[in-house]
Design an enzyme around this catalytic site. Sequence first.
Site, short mmCIF file in Angstrom:
data_model
loop_
_atom_site.label_atom_id
_atom_site.label_comp_id
_atom_site.label_asym_id
_atom_site.label_seq_id
_atom_site.Cartn_x
_atom_site.Cartn_y
_atom_site.Cartn_z
N GLY A 90 0.86 -1.16 0.00
CA GLY A 90 0.00 0.00 0.00
C GLY A 90 0.90 1.22 0.00
N SER A 122 5.97 -5.44 -0.80
CA SER A 122 5.94 -4.04 -1.21
C SER A 122 6.21 -3.10 -0.02
CB SER A 122 4.60 -3.77 -1.90
OG SER A 122 4.62 -2.56 -2.58
N ALA A 123 5.25 -2.29 0.42
CA ALA A 123 5.47 -1.41 1.57
C ALA A 123 5.89 -2.21 2.81
CB ALA A 123 4.23 -0.60 1.88
N HIS A 159 9.34 -3.33 -6.36
CA HIS A 159 8.80 -3.02 -7.71
C HIS A 159 9.88 -2.37 -8.57
CE1 HIS A 159 4.63 -3.77 -6.36
NE2 HIS A 159 4.89 -3.01 -5.31
N GLU A 194 9.78 -7.34 -9.55
CA GLU A 194 8.55 -8.07 -9.22
C GLU A 194 8.71 -9.55 -9.56
OE1 GLU A 194 5.50 -6.00 -11.35
OE2 GLU A 194 5.41 -4.39 -9.87
#
Lengths: 235, 235
Positions: A90, A122-123, A159, A194
Amino acid sequence: MKNILIASTSTLANEEFLEYLLPELEHHFHNCTTILFIPYARPGGISHDDYTAKVAMAFAKINKKVKGIHEFEDVTFALKNAEGIFTGGGNTFVLVSQLHKKGLMTTLSEVIKNGTPYLGTSAGSNICGLTMQTTNDMPIVYPPSFQTLGVIPFNLNPHYLDPDLNSNHMGETRETRIKEFHAYNTVPVLGLREGSWLDVKGEKITLKGNLNARVFKQNQVPEELEAESDLSSLK
Amino acid sequence: MKNILIASTSTLANEEFLEYLLPELEHHFHNCTTILFIPYARPGGISHDDYTAKVAMAFAKINKKVKGIHEFEDVTFALKNAEGIFTGGGNTFVLVSQLHKKGLMTTLSEVIKNGTPYLGTSAGSNICGLTMQTTNDMPIVYPPSFQTLGVIPFNLNPHYLDPDLNSNHMGETRETRIKEFHAYNTVPVLGLREGSWLDVKGEKITLKGNLNARVFKQNQVPEELEAESDLSSLK
């Protein structure tokens, strides 16, 4: 002993949420009945409940229950007693703000260092580094600090995207941005594409997945590392 | 009366620095002999001197001298006595940190509101909005605040990029990021494509260049505005 999976993304193109990681997660969380989920990054502003429900659907496929940390009155207690922890993606500014404001950054770091199996995407991966300063996210809220968990001794760029050589766009490439980071900071940065993830077992850090990762160090030419590379000496 | 040009980018593909804007700048700065340049955003970590020299070369083509604000002992004095001001692009976090730490954010806002002709490109445009929270830049330094000049009543996203419909990349699109901003903030955001700029004369704000711009408001479908649109009522 640290036991961490740090993934560039939760989702690959044309796949379900966490799909490509499920075999790995079944192994990673094999001692856990219930995963504690940290939904604070709220992608697209989704509610904590909705985000937790989405994660529960994915983990149900490997017969794991999921409970959101926001369901606990005592969030520190929840962290300290978790069998396994997942922090989803997020917005990293929102996630880091929440962790600092709730006083959870230190506790989360401690339980991970003490061996609670952790998954970040991710985050949730970004915060495993020393600071969140190589996130791709917009600063949509102002965090009390950019410091993060420091359970690995370098920073991450999830990413990670190679420059588009056909583009006429004049905004900075990802590599340019990371080089700018190194005009002010000495911490190495790992650009994680990714489909790649890091497997951390104790002090051993291994690059997993099928892709290379790109290592950026201050005043050095970036370096490509192959899958299965040992990153334990990167610091 | 405010007299401001706010450009998405300093440079178009295959063009020289500021080239596409020079006819406009000749008019904008016609009463100025010397432009005060604010080099703090330091793209790629370039030195203040080198950045100022690059800008001086561009402005020499329209017979303007350029002096870097870092050459002054009293930077507040420099702002208050400038004939015209240009803030160049680079990293918005670095720029905003420097402006706050040197106590210049308020003074710069005042002199612009009082009519000193101002040009911003990229990061130098970003700071014209209410906050820097819709920048594309990496948080490579920690600013004391995200507040910016507020010489226009909305936020900007420079270098605005439309989603690449052929991409398999799972990182957020620019539109998704701006929507996330609106999960926490009510300020409208103008996505300004490269080649577009805003012309601000007093309270009148006009979209210039050949391209549409994209307006994002909280809880509303984004809207495309044509060149020459009047943005004075956007707030």
